[in-house]
Design a protein around this motif. Sequence first.
Motif, short mmCIF file in Angstrom:
data_model
loop_
_atom_site.label_atom_id
_atom_site.label_comp_id
_atom_site.label_asym_id
_atom_site.label_seq_id
_atom_site.Cartn_x
_atom_site.Cartn_y
_atom_site.Cartn_z
N CYS A 181 172.99 97.24 4.13
CA CYS A 181 173.11 97.48 5.56
C CYS A 181 173.36 96.14 6.26
O CYS A 181 172.62 95.18 6.03
CB CYS A 181 171.84 98.13 6.09
SG CYS A 181 171.76 98.18 7.89
N CYS A 198 169.87 95.61 8.96
CA CYS A 198 168.54 95.25 8.46
C CYS A 198 168.61 94.52 7.13
O CYS A 198 167.61 93.94 6.69
CB CYS A 198 167.67 96.50 8.34
SG CYS A 198 168.23 97.69 7.11
N PHE A 254 170.78 100.45 0.26
CA PHE A 254 170.56 101.89 0.25
C PHE A 254 171.71 102.58 -0.46
O PHE A 254 172.77 102.00 -0.66
CB PHE A 254 170.46 102.41 1.69
CG PHE A 254 169.41 101.73 2.51
CD1 PHE A 254 168.08 102.11 2.41
CD2 PHE A 254 169.75 100.68 3.34
CE1 PHE A 254 167.10 101.46 3.15
CE2 PHE A 254 168.77 100.02 4.09
CZ PHE A 254 167.45 100.42 3.99
N CYS A 277 172.78 101.41 8.26
CA CYS A 277 172.00 102.63 8.25
C CYS A 277 172.48 103.52 9.41
O CYS A 277 172.99 103.01 10.40
CB CYS A 277 170.52 102.32 8.44
SG CYS A 277 169.84 101.21 7.21
N CYS A 287 169.90 99.32 13.58
CA CYS A 287 170.66 98.57 12.58
C CYS A 287 172.05 98.24 13.11
O CYS A 287 172.56 97.14 12.93
CB CYS A 287 170.76 99.36 11.28
SG CYS A 287 169.19 99.44 10.39
#
Length: 104
Positions: free
Chosen positions: A12, A15, A19, A50, A55
């Motif tokens: 991301c 942040c 993921f 995200c 974010c």
Amino acid sequence: MTRRGHVPQRQCAGCGGRFAKHSLVRFTVTRSLAMVDTGLRGEGRGAYTCPDPDCFERALRKKAFERRLKAAVDAGILRHDFEHLLITLVKNGKKANLRDSKGV
Ligand SMILES: [Zn+2]
């Protein structure tokens, strides 16, 4: 929640967490402008955040889209498209944080 396995992961731009690619929002370049990638083309340069406005805003402030996509950013257009995509995701039963909900 982190799982090891065969799911491709992406970082991301907001942040900095990693993921599953399919759980992130992809951004791409169209005519030298950073855009939300609403298609499934997945071609060319990409950046990810995200599905969370926090974010997204962090990535904007860090100029992560400019750096990762090497493209110009129109924050107003990009934010509009991002929020529109989140609403679509929620309507489709996907996970996304809308503006007034708390980020993780
Ligand atoms: Zn994030």
